[in-house]
Motif scaffolding. Sequence first.
Motif, PDB file in Angstrom:
ATOM      1  N   ARG A  12       0.861  -1.181   0.000  1.00  0.00           N
ATOM      2  CA  ARG A  12       0.000   0.000   0.000  1.00  0.00           C
ATOM      3  C   ARG A  12       0.887   1.216   0.000  1.00  0.00           C
ATOM      4  NH1 ARG A  12      -2.984  -2.863   3.599  1.00  0.00           N
ATOM      5  NH2 ARG A  12      -4.771  -3.778   2.579  1.00  0.00           N
ATOM      6  N   TYR A  13       0.583   2.169  -0.855  1.00  0.00           N
ATOM      7  CA  TYR A  13       1.333   3.422  -0.859  1.00  0.00           C
ATOM      8  C   TYR A  13       0.748   4.369   0.178  1.00  0.00           C
ATOM      9  CZ  TYR A  13       4.067   2.026  -4.870  1.00  0.00           C
ATOM     10  OH  TYR A  13       4.948   1.378  -5.676  1.00  0.00           O
ATOM     11  N   PRO A  14       1.555   5.314   0.657  1.00  0.00           N
ATOM     12  CA  PRO A  14       1.089   6.238   1.700  1.00  0.00           C
ATOM     13  C   PRO A  14      -0.187   6.978   1.294  1.00  0.00           C
ATOM     14  CG  PRO A  14       3.460   6.473   1.401  1.00  0.00           C
ATOM     15  CD  PRO A  14       2.977   5.533   0.333  1.00  0.00           C
ATOM     16  N   ASP A  15      -0.386   7.194  -0.013  1.00  0.00           N
ATOM     17  CA  ASP A  15      -1.606   7.910  -0.437  1.00  0.00           C
ATOM     18  C   ASP A  15      -2.828   7.003  -0.423  1.00  0.00           C
ATOM     19  OD1 ASP A  15      -1.379   6.255  -2.627  1.00  0.00           O
ATOM     20  OD2 ASP A  15      -1.184   7.850  -4.104  1.00  0.00           O
ATOM     21  N   GLY A  16      -2.670   5.750   0.030  1.00  0.00           N
ATOM     22  CA  GLY A  16      -3.813   4.848   0.162  1.00  0.00           C
ATOM     23  C   GLY A  16      -4.009   3.912  -1.010  1.00  0.00           C
ATOM     24  N   SER A  17      -3.303   4.159  -2.135  1.00  0.00           N
ATOM     25  CA  SER A  17      -3.498   3.257  -3.271  1.00  0.00           C
ATOM     26  C   SER A  17      -2.780   1.933  -3.005  1.00  0.00           C
ATOM     27  CB  SER A  17      -3.011   3.906  -4.567  1.00  0.00           C
ATOM     28  OG  SER A  17      -1.646   4.217  -4.469  1.00  0.00           O
ATOM     29  N   THR A  18      -3.371   0.868  -3.520  1.00  0.00           N
ATOM     30  CA  THR A  18      -2.821  -0.469  -3.291  1.00  0.00           C
ATOM     31  C   THR A  18      -2.247  -0.999  -4.589  1.00  0.00           C
ATOM     32  OG1 THR A  18      -4.464  -0.862  -1.589  1.00  0.00           O
ATOM     33  CG2 THR A  18      -3.376  -2.793  -2.486  1.00  0.00           C
ATOM     34  N   ALA A  19      -0.950  -1.259  -4.596  1.00  0.00           N
ATOM     35  CA  ALA A  19      -0.307  -1.796  -5.803  1.00  0.00           C
ATOM     36  C   ALA A  19      -0.374  -3.315  -5.805  1.00  0.00           C
ATOM     37  CB  ALA A  19       1.141  -1.335  -5.874  1.00  0.00           C
ATOM     38  N   ILE A  20      -0.193  -3.922  -4.629  1.00  0.00           N
ATOM     39  CA  ILE A  20      -0.276  -5.380  -4.513  1.00  0.00           C
ATOM     40  C   ILE A  20      -1.201  -5.722  -3.352  1.00  0.00           C
ATOM     41  CG2 ILE A  20       1.038  -7.484  -4.057  1.00  0.00           C
ATOM     42  CD1 ILE A  20       3.301  -6.326  -5.592  1.00  0.00           C
ATOM     43  N   GLY A  37       1.339  -8.639 -17.290  1.00  0.00           N
ATOM     44  CA  GLY A  37       0.008  -8.132 -16.975  1.00  0.00           C
ATOM     45  C   GLY A  37      -0.122  -6.706 -17.468  1.00  0.00           C
ATOM     46  N   PRO A  38      -1.342  -6.194 -17.479  1.00  0.00           N
ATOM     47  CA  PRO A  38      -1.576  -4.850 -18.007  1.00  0.00           C
ATOM     48  C   PRO A  38      -0.936  -3.780 -17.132  1.00  0.00           C
ATOM     49  CG  PRO A  38      -3.571  -5.700 -16.998  1.00  0.00           C
ATOM     50  CD  PRO A  38      -2.575  -6.825 -16.988  1.00  0.00           C
ATOM     51  N   SER A  39      -0.795  -2.601 -17.699  1.00  0.00           N
ATOM     52  CA  SER A  39      -0.215  -1.479 -16.980  1.00  0.00           C
ATOM     53  C   SER A  39      -0.962  -1.241 -15.667  1.00  0.00           C
ATOM     54  CB  SER A  39      -0.303  -0.244 -17.888  1.00  0.00           C
ATOM     55  OG  SER A  39       0.204   0.857 -17.210  1.00  0.00           O
ATOM     56  N   GLY A  40      -0.227  -1.065 -14.591  1.00  0.00           N
ATOM     57  CA  GLY A  40      -0.837  -0.775 -13.300  1.00  0.00           C
ATOM     58  C   GLY A  40      -1.199  -1.997 -12.475  1.00  0.00           C
ATOM     59  N   CYS A  41      -0.890  -3.205 -12.967  1.00  0.00           N
ATOM     60  CA  CYS A  41      -1.298  -4.422 -12.241  1.00  0.00           C
ATOM     61  C   CYS A  41      -0.401  -4.725 -11.048  1.00  0.00           C
ATOM     62  CB  CYS A  41      -1.338  -5.622 -13.190  1.00  0.00           C
ATOM     63  SG  CYS A  41       0.296  -6.193 -13.705  1.00  0.00           S
ATOM     64  N   GLY A  42       0.749  -4.033 -10.955  1.00  0.00           N
ATOM     65  CA  GLY A  42       1.615  -4.237  -9.796  1.00  0.00           C
ATOM     66  C   GLY A  42       2.906  -4.977 -10.080  1.00  0.00           C
ATOM     67  N   LYS A  43       3.165  -5.278 -11.361  1.00  0.00           N
ATOM     68  CA  LYS A  43       4.335  -6.111 -11.660  1.00  0.00           C
ATOM     69  C   LYS A  43       5.655  -5.397 -11.369  1.00  0.00           C
ATOM     70  CE  LYS A  43       3.694  -5.299 -16.631  1.00  0.00           C
ATOM     71  NZ  LYS A  43       2.711  -4.190 -16.427  1.00  0.00           N
ATOM     72  N   SER A  44       5.757  -4.105 -11.711  1.00  0.00           N
ATOM     73  CA  SER A  44       7.009  -3.384 -11.411  1.00  0.00           C
ATOM     74  C   SER A  44       7.215  -3.254  -9.914  1.00  0.00           C
ATOM     75  CB  SER A  44       6.995  -1.973 -12.012  1.00  0.00           C
ATOM     76  OG  SER A  44       7.084  -2.046 -13.393  1.00  0.00           O
ATOM     77  N   THR A  45       6.131  -3.030  -9.186  1.00  0.00           N
ATOM     78  CA  THR A  45       6.227  -2.936  -7.727  1.00  0.00           C
ATOM     79  C   THR A  45       6.771  -4.241  -7.156  1.00  0.00           C
ATOM     80  OG1 THR A  45       4.419  -1.346  -7.649  1.00  0.00           O
ATOM     81  CG2 THR A  45       4.925  -2.511  -5.603  1.00  0.00           C
ATOM     82  N   ALA A  46       6.264  -5.370  -7.653  1.00  0.00           N
ATOM     83  CA  ALA A  46       6.743  -6.667  -7.163  1.00  0.00           C
ATOM     84  C   ALA A  46       8.237  -6.824  -7.439  1.00  0.00           C
ATOM     85  CB  ALA A  46       5.948  -7.799  -7.822  1.00  0.00           C
TER      86      ALA A  46
HETATM   87  P1  ADP Z   1       2.836  -2.075 -13.459  1.00  0.00           P
HETATM   88  O1  ADP Z   1       4.304  -2.255 -13.341  1.00  0.00           O
HETATM   89  O2  ADP Z   1       2.117  -3.369 -13.567  1.00  0.00           O
HETATM   90  O3  ADP Z   1       2.447  -1.128 -14.538  1.00  0.00           O
HETATM   91  P2  ADP Z   1       3.082  -0.724 -10.917  1.00  0.00           P
HETATM   92  O4  ADP Z   1       3.638  -1.764 -10.036  1.00  0.00           O
HETATM   93  O5  ADP Z   1       3.995   0.295 -11.453  1.00  0.00           O
HETATM   94  O6  ADP Z   1       2.305  -1.436 -12.097  1.00  0.00           O
HETATM   95  O7  ADP Z   1       1.912   0.029 -10.166  1.00  0.00           O
HETATM   96  C1  ADP Z   1       0.855  -0.659  -9.518  1.00  0.00           C
HETATM   97  C2  ADP Z   1      -0.134   0.332  -8.940  1.00  0.00           C
HETATM   98  O8  ADP Z   1       0.469   1.096  -7.905  1.00  0.00           O
HETATM   99  C3  ADP Z   1      -0.669   1.336  -9.952  1.00  0.00           C
HETATM  100  O9  ADP Z   1      -2.023   1.514  -9.692  1.00  0.00           O
HETATM  101  C4  ADP Z   1       0.111   2.579  -9.654  1.00  0.00           C
HETATM  102  O10 ADP Z   1      -0.635   3.709  -9.969  1.00  0.00           O
HETATM  103  C5  ADP Z   1       0.348   2.473  -8.167  1.00  0.00           C
HETATM  104  N1  ADP Z   1       1.607   3.148  -7.785  1.00  0.00           N
HETATM  105  C6  ADP Z   1       2.847   2.872  -8.259  1.00  0.00           C
HETATM  106  N2  ADP Z   1       3.768   3.683  -7.672  1.00  0.00           N
HETATM  107  C7  ADP Z   1       3.088   4.485  -6.811  1.00  0.00           C
HETATM  108  C8  ADP Z   1       3.462   5.521  -5.894  1.00  0.00           C
HETATM  109  N3  ADP Z   1       4.734   5.889  -5.739  1.00  0.00           N
HETATM  110  N4  ADP Z   1       2.484   6.104  -5.159  1.00  0.00           N
HETATM  111  C9  ADP Z   1       1.193   5.728  -5.294  1.00  0.00           C
HETATM  112  N5  ADP Z   1       0.783   4.749  -6.125  1.00  0.00           N
HETATM  113  C10 ADP Z   1       1.695   4.131  -6.871  1.00  0.00           C
END
Ligand code: ADP
Length: 226
Positions: A12-20, A37-46
Amino acid sequence: MASIIFEGVEKRYPDGSTAIRHLDLEIQDGEFLVLVGPSGCGKSTALRMIAGLEDITGGQLMIGGEVANDLAPRDRDVAMVFQSYALYPHMSVAENIGFGLSARGVAKNVIAEKVGKTAKLLELEPYLNRKPGQLSGGQRQRVAMGRALVREPAAFLMDEPLSNLDARLRAQMRGEIARLQKMSGITTVYVTHDQVEAMTMGDRVAVMRGGVLQQLGAPRTLYDAP
Ligand code: ADP
Ligand code: ADP
């Protein structure tokens, strides 16, 4: 080499959005896993979590049998190649590949030996004295991989490494990276949104969607993937 295990990992990011939301995934020693997976699915975060570039807000990440949640990036035996692989333009290929080692104070003769070995693996030996500006896109890409591999990490992470290359080079590099992975046997996690890469390069494909793992299996067992 090292196994990489996600156990109920959340981000979870501090702004409340959930990546994974919740990720259970076991990447085996020596395996080539494609995370797609599609853009925004969380793969880069993982992937960035494995590299230690993102805090883990829930669950546990194990690398090589050890809990890695709080390990600093430098203390992880992993190396990452990014989409934009900025090379030092004023340095030769050999200096670019060896840079991380010289920055760590490794002895010159050891660097020369490791750079030579890495260049051989990547078929860059003829270009060691050239500057990046004198190389093709595919050769530059291989130098970027060399810079990561020269450290002989236990795991190799790639984030969309081919997305800046033209179609012909992409096709060529798909095969080269797969070959390199088989030769080195290094545990590899490869992030892409490209379905062809997902279906042709790895031992297994992990399909993510909306912050969860949707499918996991050998490429031929998956259909309708990303
Ligand atoms: P992907 O690599 O699959 O495109 P990401 O892992 O980059 O996806 O992002 C997953 C989700 O987390 C997205 O909804 C993205 O908007 C959100 N996200 C990524 N980085 C941040 C951040 N620094 N702060 C808030 N939300 C983020
Ligand atoms: P490390 O093994 O420590 O990651 P790198 O060779 O990747 O070593 O990079 C060492 C430092 O130099 C890092 O802080 C990285 O961000 C920076 N760096 C790497 N490549 C470049 C570049 N082309 N231009 C500017 N800084 C770079």
